[in-house]
Design an enzyme around this catalytic site. Structure first.
Site, PDB file in Angstrom:
ATOM      1  N   GLU A 148     -23.143 -14.267  13.376  1.00  0.00           N
ATOM      2  CA  GLU A 148     -23.850 -16.612  13.365  1.00  0.00           C
ATOM      3  C   GLU A 148     -24.781 -16.410  12.394  1.00  0.00           C
ATOM      4  O   GLU A 148     -25.451 -16.758  12.096  1.00  0.00           O
ATOM      5  CB  GLU A 148     -23.817 -16.408  14.554  1.00  0.00           C
ATOM      6  CG  GLU A 148     -22.808 -16.727  15.273  1.00  0.00           C
ATOM      7  CD  GLU A 148     -22.937 -17.526  16.423  1.00  0.00           C
ATOM      8  OE1 GLU A 148     -24.235 -17.489  17.366  1.00  0.00           O
ATOM      9  OE2 GLU A 148     -22.151 -18.176  17.325  1.00  0.00           O
ATOM     10  N   GLU A 197       7.283   4.975 -12.094  1.00  0.00           N
ATOM     11  CA  GLU A 197       6.604   3.412 -12.444  1.00  0.00           C
ATOM     12  C   GLU A 197       5.214   3.498 -12.962  1.00  0.00           C
ATOM     13  O   GLU A 197       5.457   2.645 -14.551  1.00  0.00           O
ATOM     14  CB  GLU A 197       7.269   2.577 -11.798  1.00  0.00           C
ATOM     15  CG  GLU A 197       8.121   1.826 -10.758  1.00  0.00           C
ATOM     16  CD  GLU A 197       7.867   1.302  -9.856  1.00  0.00           C
ATOM     17  OE1 GLU A 197       6.588   1.117  -9.441  1.00  0.00           O
ATOM     18  OE2 GLU A 197       9.087   0.510  -9.671  1.00  0.00           O
ATOM     19  N   GLY A 202       0.583  -1.267  -0.139  1.00  0.00           N
ATOM     20  CA  GLY A 202      -0.336  -0.090  -0.299  1.00  0.00           C
ATOM     21  C   GLY A 202       0.960   1.321   0.228  1.00  0.00           C
ATOM     22  O   GLY A 202      -0.098   2.648   0.099  1.00  0.00           O
ATOM     23  N   LYS A 203       1.896   1.034  -0.512  1.00  0.00           N
ATOM     24  CA  LYS A 203       2.735   2.398  -0.696  1.00  0.00           C
ATOM     25  C   LYS A 203       2.166   3.536  -1.406  1.00  0.00           C
ATOM     26  O   LYS A 203       2.457   4.881  -0.202  1.00  0.00           O
ATOM     27  CB  LYS A 203       4.244   1.978  -0.760  1.00  0.00           C
ATOM     28  CG  LYS A 203       4.731   1.586   0.659  1.00  0.00           C
ATOM     29  CD  LYS A 203       6.440   0.644  -0.273  1.00  0.00           C
ATOM     30  CE  LYS A 203       6.623   0.326  -1.771  1.00  0.00           C
ATOM     31  NZ  LYS A 203       6.436  -0.682  -1.930  1.00  0.00           N
TER      32      LYS A 203
END
Length: 475
Positions: free
Chosen positions: A308, A68, A42-43
């Protein structure tokens, strides 16, 4: 966790919920911050939230320089979090610059430096008057470099450049094998280092954060779970709070006059915690639903965690005994959150509960049953989680009710979940079924009630289509 604010070091709010409490105010203003971690932790989202929240909440323009991902890819990736990058760019508050680096063409020749990057980055900062900068990720700048002395020098020069520009910078880096980053150098020249981690234990995934280093400021040193959802990243400091919360003296109704009458003050203290224990089929969920209905009648929001039953199943079952919770749901005063405990780890359930409490501001919180949590953690881990939860509920004066499934009518103390929680609860009610001459008899016992007297014998009760009712004769 209570921390003393450090006012000597100017801070910039991080924009990440909960992180500013851990760092006592945010990131160091005008200094670089290193966010490191392995792929997928998560950088990039962390860094983008720092920029977007800075713009939208603090009016601080920002520059995101990516080595990038392209600007279009970044926009698509964060759109699910509600971040409209195109809108911010059109308002001239955000600059996204994609610096393309072809790894196969990189060759270290002569004196390698980042002068061209400085010019490009400086222009982007000056163009919009940026106060925040993100560089994602730093490794891409140095692919193919073997000269570590030059590498160290250029990183220092980069950080000095950012300081001279007066911006608060977040720089992301990939985790190294034997160091925080691949080069093992950045942490020595960063003022603040935060490590993100993504781990899977017993098939349950958890993201965690740790402040490794923070020059000139106190900070939390533990590992803190964080979540990524449709509203971004949230970090909740989950260490226990001090025992310094107030204790209200006003009394609220449980929602059953018969049950209220068992307490000398004809009800329970506001902001107290109540534990209901019993074997399967002893009406624990029914008693929890009456507690929810009482809060609704007081016009107080209720957050009901069901491990539940689905919301529809719970509503249908309560309808069968004349307890109609649907108006409370339709009015927005009863929020039922249903999930299996194995959906996520203990701390993630705690984070989700904190998040929902922050959004819904409930006056009553019900967890049905806490015994389900033992399937994803040990008794000590469950106790640790519930201690932190109870501290939070008491600090906010929230009425809390927990149910717990036991497996032994005669010795509830042998149950690991009850053993972990019973000493923490202010009130403890045990319900049981007993077979007598082929007939099942239900009974209830108030085990304890802190701060008030209570009836200390067993009371038989019945459940019909008209609801809960004590029988006339006491046991």
């Amino acid at each position: 966790m209570t921390m003393v604010k450090n006012n000597s070091l100017p801070k910039t709010p991080s924009g990440v919920s909960g992180l500013d409490e851990i760092t006592t105010g945010g990131f160091p203003k005008g200094r670089p911050v290193l966010i490191c971690g392995s792929a997928g932790c998560g950088k990039t989202l962390f860094a983008m939230q720092f920029l977007v929240k800075g713009i939208t909440e603090y009016n601080e323009p920002g520059v995101f320089m990516s080595f990038e991902e392209s600007a279009s890819d970044l926009g698509k990736n964060v759109r699910s979090l509600g971040f409209d990058l195109e809108q911010l760019k059109s308002e001239n508050k955000l600059r996204i610059d994609h610096v393309h680096i072809e790894r196969s063409e990189i060759e270290e020749t002569g004196e390698y430096d980042l002068e061209g990057l400085f010019i490009r980055l400086g222009y982007a900062i000056d163009a919009i008057g940026a106060k925040r900068v993100v560089l994602d990720t730093i490794e891409s700048l140095f692919i193919g470099m073997d000269n570590l002395s030059i590498l160290r020098s250029e990183i220092r020069r980069l950080f000095r450049f950012l300081k001279d520009k007066g911006v608060t910078a977040v720089i992301t880096g990939e985790r190294g094998e034997n160091s925080l980053t691949r080069q093992g150098l950045e942490e020595y020249v960063s003022d603040c280092v935060i490590l993100l981690d993504f781990r899977v234990i017993d098939q349950i995934a958890t993201r965690r954060l740790r402040v490794v280093k923070y020059r000139g400021s106190t900070h939390g040193t533990n590992e803190y779970p964080f979540i990524i959802d449709e509203s971004g990243i949230s970090v909740i400091p989950v260490t226990s709070l001090k025992l310094d919360y107030e204790s209200p003296t006003d009394v609220i109704s449980y929602g059953l006059s018969d049950l209220d009458s068992l307490f000398t003050l004809n009800g329970l203290y506001r902001g107290s915690s109540t534990l209901i224990t019993g074997t399967a089929g002893t009406s624990k969920t029914i008693l929890a639903s009456y507690f929810a209905m009482a809060s609704y009648k007081r016009n107080e929001p209720v957050l009901y965690f069901s491990f539940e039953e689905s919301p529809e199943q719970l509503l249908r079952n309560m309808d069968s005994i004349g307890l109609n919770l649907r108006p409370a749901v339709e009015a927005g005063l009863l929020h039922i959150h249903a999930s299996r405990p194995s959906l996520q780890g203990l701390e993630m359930h705690l984070l989700l509960l904190h998040k929902l409490m922050s959004e819904l501001r409930p006056k009553t919180v019900i967890i049905d049953p806490i015994s389900s949590l033992i399937t994803i953690g040990s008794s000590s881990e469950v106790r640790g989680m519930l201690v932190r939860l109870m501290d939070t509920l008491k600090t906010n004066q929230i009425n809390a009710l927990f149910t717990s499934l036991t497996h032994n009518n005669d010795n509830v103390h042998s149950d690991p979940t009850v053993d972990a929680v019973s000493s923490l609860a202010d009130n403890w009610i045990n319900v049981r079924n007993e077979n007598r001459k082929g007939t099942r008899e239900r009974s209830l016992l108030v085990v304890k009630a802190r701060g008030m007297g209570h009836f200390n014998g067993k009371k038989e009760f019945a459940i019909s289509n008209k609801g809960f009712k004590f029988k006339e004769d006491n046991l």
